[in-house]
Scaffold this motif. Sequence first.
Motif, PDB file in Angstrom:
ATOM      1  N   MET A 101     -21.432  29.818 -26.771  1.00 35.29           N
ATOM      2  CA  MET A 101     -22.022  30.151 -26.345  1.00 35.29           C
ATOM      3  C   MET A 101     -23.072  28.944 -25.857  1.00 35.29           C
ATOM      4  O   MET A 101     -22.377  27.875 -26.469  1.00 35.29           O
ATOM      5  N   PRO A 102     -23.671  29.041 -24.515  1.00 30.51           N
ATOM      6  CA  PRO A 102     -24.108  27.901 -23.911  1.00 30.51           C
ATOM      7  C   PRO A 102     -25.337  26.599 -24.843  1.00 30.51           C
ATOM      8  O   PRO A 102     -26.030  27.519 -25.985  1.00 30.51           O
ATOM      9  N   CYS A 103     -24.897  25.877 -24.936  1.00 35.75           N
ATOM     10  CA  CYS A 103     -26.195  24.798 -25.711  1.00 35.75           C
ATOM     11  C   CYS A 103     -26.472  23.871 -25.458  1.00 35.75           C
ATOM     12  O   CYS A 103     -26.092  22.513 -24.558  1.00 35.75           O
ATOM     13  N   GLU A 104     -27.441  23.779 -25.133  1.00 31.78           N
ATOM     14  CA  GLU A 104     -28.403  22.435 -24.376  1.00 31.78           C
ATOM     15  C   GLU A 104     -29.033  21.392 -25.087  1.00 31.78           C
ATOM     16  O   GLU A 104     -28.814  21.495 -26.425  1.00 31.78           O
ATOM     17  N   ALA A 105     -28.505  20.602 -24.201  1.00 27.94           N
ATOM     18  CA  ALA A 105     -28.690  18.654 -25.353  1.00 27.94           C
ATOM     19  C   ALA A 105     -30.410  18.472 -24.674  1.00 27.94           C
ATOM     20  O   ALA A 105     -30.633  18.006 -24.045  1.00 27.94           O
ATOM     21  N   LEU A 106     -31.253  18.055 -26.016  1.00 22.89           N
ATOM     22  CA  LEU A 106     -32.105  18.723 -25.460  1.00 22.89           C
ATOM     23  C   LEU A 106     -32.610  16.520 -25.640  1.00 22.89           C
ATOM     24  O   LEU A 106     -32.048  16.115 -26.545  1.00 22.89           O
ATOM     25  N   PRO A 107     -33.871  16.275 -25.604  1.00 21.48           N
ATOM     26  CA  PRO A 107     -33.995  14.602 -24.948  1.00 21.48           C
ATOM     27  C   PRO A 107     -34.105  13.925 -26.373  1.00 21.48           C
ATOM     28  O   PRO A 107     -34.067  12.343 -26.252  1.00 21.48           O
ATOM     29  N   ASN A 108     -34.447  14.381 -27.179  1.00 21.28           N
ATOM     30  CA  ASN A 108     -34.988  13.825 -28.429  1.00 21.28           C
ATOM     31  C   ASN A 108     -34.860  15.134 -29.826  1.00 21.28           C
ATOM     32  O   ASN A 108     -35.180  16.472 -29.142  1.00 21.28           O
ATOM     33  N   TYR A 109     -34.825  14.882 -31.419  1.00 23.31           N
ATOM     34  CA  TYR A 109     -35.122  15.783 -32.034  1.00 23.31           C
ATOM     35  C   TYR A 109     -36.211  15.886 -32.416  1.00 23.31           C
ATOM     36  O   TYR A 109     -36.469  16.794 -32.833  1.00 23.31           O
ATOM     37  N   LEU A 110     -37.713  15.378 -31.621  1.00 17.70           N
ATOM     38  CA  LEU A 110     -38.702  15.499 -31.695  1.00 17.70           C
ATOM     39  C   LEU A 110     -38.532  17.497 -31.108  1.00 17.70           C
ATOM     40  O   LEU A 110     -39.615  18.419 -31.525  1.00 17.70           O
ATOM     41  N   SER A 111     -38.447  17.296 -29.889  1.00 20.90           N
ATOM     42  CA  SER A 111     -37.584  18.805 -29.290  1.00 20.90           C
ATOM     43  C   SER A 111     -37.492  19.780 -30.983  1.00 20.90           C
ATOM     44  O   SER A 111     -37.957  21.229 -30.406  1.00 20.90           O
ATOM     45  N   VAL A 112     -37.437  19.399 -31.023  1.00 18.35           N
ATOM     46  CA  VAL A 112     -36.180  20.480 -32.731  1.00 18.35           C
ATOM     47  C   VAL A 112     -37.489  20.326 -33.641  1.00 18.35           C
ATOM     48  O   VAL A 112     -37.980  21.503 -33.925  1.00 18.35           O
ATOM     49  N   THR A 113     -38.247  19.600 -34.495  1.00 16.66           N
ATOM     50  CA  THR A 113     -39.440  19.796 -34.977  1.00 16.66           C
ATOM     51  C   THR A 113     -40.130  20.340 -34.951  1.00 16.66           C
ATOM     52  O   THR A 113     -40.916  21.113 -35.671  1.00 16.66           O
TER      53      THR A 113
END
Length: 356
Positions: A172-184
Amino acid sequence: MQITIMGGGNIGTLMAAELAHKGHTVTLYTSKPEKFAQEMEVLAESGEKLFTGKLAHVTDHMQQAMDAAEVIFVTVPAMAFSKMASAMLPYARRGQYIGVVPGSGGAEFAFAPLLEKGCVLFGLQRVHSIARLNEYGRSVYMLGRKSGLALGAIPAEKARQIAAWVSEMFAMPCEALPNYLSVTLTPSNPILHTSRLYSMFKEATPDTRYTRNFLFYEEWDDASSQVMLRCDAELQQLCQVIPLDLSGVKSLKEHYESETPQAMTEKISHIEAFKGLLSPMKETENGFAIDLGSRYFTADFSYGLKIIRDMAEAFAVPTPQMQTLWDWYRRLAPDDARGAFRLAMPAEALVALYAG
């Protein structure tokens, strides 16, 4: 690829079986290796067998689990991150990739010693599929599979490479986020679960007894939606203040395609993959009590909502609705709240951590 899965719960079992089926060499680390078959079945909701995956190793020896791995997926709940990181640290080596699923809950702080040792940390915003164990150690249901994933990494520039791997692993497609804070800061369980729990139990004490256990999602109501949307709005305000690209932190309005409390209630209460899921309660001789030992409480308040609250305080953003939820939880479960995550970094240091 040589992959180790840390944790043999719902999502750990599904990931281990799925990645083994895809041809990866998979080691599963669990405290109960004797309970696991080497060949795992993945089932559809109907009970039909979708596929099987044959594990290379099932072990409770951390060194074996670490030595075998190029990529390690950690699937334990957030309150177990620090203990898991400490157990992994002696055997970690420079260049190993450690992925946390999902990656919120303070993983970047718990796994900081492994980052210092030269490991790369990445976290998924959400799980790739809802998983429910059928027979522990042998079979698992795959429900509500997502259409795509997103992840962040430390160092941030590694995200694109890892996203390509993860996309292949789960088809499945997986987007690379610009930073880990976008996960937190992803407004998933730390807002979704805590808002619902507060709305259901805000008048309760640990001694309160109910005549039945409630359906957590199917009986979702407008009061829960209102609280959740207020928390979501406070989070979006925080994202506007932090001087980083947080466009990947999507509002729950966007995630659930629902602009009003009524539309949100309609949406959440009819999600097929959530059907039949009960609330975190336990049966006693006098009725049903709140289960304060459930990870819905111990992870999603103390290592979920609390982290977002601490971030908001560091950046001087008011969060009155989140504060109401946290104050309620401190009264309901003071012992657990006292052991909650505590952010010890100022705003400038946080920006540097996630930008690097």
